[in-house]
Write an enzyme that holds these catalytic residues in place. Structure first.
Site: not given
Length: 429
Positions: A343, A232
């Protein structure tokens, strides 16, 4: 014939029996004394163990030991205007080289770059982080590492949890119950060897220290069980991790669904940094403004076909570093899913949905200069070539009353989408 009572009475009155009773009495007395002494000793030990001052001292010793592990000896320290301390650490002493499989080694050779790689970022200047504004830099052979502080660790849920995502619900495409909410575009069902995108940078409001808001790429393999592998990279606002509300460049990895492995940035043995001008975890500047200038960063993650490591590039061909292939199980071969988007964490700390913003804090329908975006979405194929996403990009907002996503394709931005939202509103109570 004597009764049993009479026989017992005679035995008690006999000299031999009296002597035996006396011995037994002494043995029992000694045994009771030992028990009493042991009881008093245990009480003293418990009293010492439960002394709050000793517990505090033990915690501070543990914090100092952990800081010693993550903060390495520096050849130079740079004070950033935003308060960060950036340590210039010799490359071979960075935390990654504490790993048994890397100990005593040097960073890998540069990778073979994907074919067709061109940057279109609006943040091409190396001075896109506050700590570089003064003109100071880390010397060749060293890497800039944001120094972790005692306060950083005290904000974490535990010393062991510092620099790590909690063990549940960090990556669920369709979750409605974990507290993690997403607005994402994703592809799946094939073999992927990397991904690239330009993502706009904002400073969303985060209303609780235990929440965060981020924008990132995920390169994923395995199932959504305990074998999940992820790489990520992106930017995030995380008051708990950094102690402020600035958007910061970050990386993350896990090979077991965020349980025992992985961490943010360089806070454990994992990511190997090779760049001496970018500090992972440092604040990004400038950032986008509502109805004003828009600033984005190019991120490229791909698997080097020569050595198998997963490399990270930022901006115009600037190599940041790599995740060694041995860190992973499934990603040691390839990815089976790539995800782009936003997110947030919704703790419902006040009993209702959080007002933590995603992206710019505005809904996708508001478009350019108001909503956050991803553009020029690309994948790396088996031949180490960058290719545009096909029409199989799926868009998902798992709480569409709180955060939305809308996408399209054009000749300038390629595959793109807008995403984000304000969180709590009349339709998102």
């Amino acid at each position: 014939m004597q009764t049993a009572l009479e026989e017992g009475s005679q035995l008690q009155n006999s000299p031999g029996m009296a002597s035996s009773c006396a011995k037994a009495y002494r043995i029992i007395s000694f045994f009771l004394a030992c028990l009493l002494l042991a009881s008093n000793s245990a009480a003293a030990i418990n009293s010492t163990t439960l002394d709050p001052r000793d517990e505090i001292r033990a915690k501070h010793r543990s914090i100092r030991a952990h800081l010693k592990r993550v903060n390495k000896p520096a050849v130079r320290t740079i004070k950033s205007p935003d308060g960060d301390l950036i340590d210039c650490v010799p490359s071979h002493l960075q935390p990654a080289f504490d790993h048994p499989k890397l100990r005593g080694q040097r960073p890998s050779d540069p990778p073979e770059r994907p074919k067709g790689n061109n940057s279109s970022s609006t943040l091409l200047d190396a001075k896109f982080q506050a700590w570089t504004i003064s003109g100071e830099s880390c010397p060749q052979g060293s890497v800039p590492i944001r120094r972790a502080s005692r306060e950083d660790i005290l904000r974490a849920s535990s010393i062991q949890g510092f620099g790590r995502k909690p063990a549940a619900g960090r990556l669920r495409r369709d979750s409605r119950s974990t507290g993690h909410e997403h607005a994402v575009g994703y592809v799946m069902g094939a073999q992927y060897y990397g991904a690239k995108a330009s993502l706009s940078v904002w400073a969303p409001r985060v209303t609780s220290v235990s929440e965060f808001s981020l924008s990132q790429m995920w390169v994923i393999s395995g199932s959504f069980g305990n074998d999940l592998n992820t790489i990520e990279a992106g930017w995030q606002v995380s008051p708990q991790l950094y102690g402020d509300s600035r958007p910061r460049f970050f990386t993350y990895w896990t090979s077991d669904a965020y349980q025992e492995t992985g961490c943010y940035n360089l806070l454990c043995s994992g990511f190997v940094q090779t760049n001496n001008k970018i500090a992972i975890g440092a604040a990004i500047s400038p950032i986008s403004a509502l109805d004003g200038g828009q600033f984005d960063i190019d991120l490229l993650v791909w698997k080097d076909p020569k050595h198998g490591h997963w490399w990270l590039e930022m901006g115009a061909g600037v190599l940041v570093g790599y995740w060694p292939t041995f860190l992973f199980s499934h990603l040691a071969v390839h990815a089976n899913m790539v995800q782009f988007g936003g997110e947030i964490v919704n703790t419902r700390s006040s009993g209702y949905h959080t007002s933590t913003q995603m992206g710019s804090g505005h809904f996708a329908a508001e478009g350019f200069r108001r909503a956050s975006y991803f553009r020029n979405l690309q994948l790396v194929d088996w031949d180490n070539s960058l290719i545009p996403l096909s029409s199989n990009l799926r868009l998902l907002a798992d709480h569409p009353n709180c955060y939305t996503i809308q996408g399209g394709v054009n000749g300038v931005w390629g595959n793109y989408f807008y995403y984000g939202g304000p969180g709590r509103n009349v339709r998102c109570p």
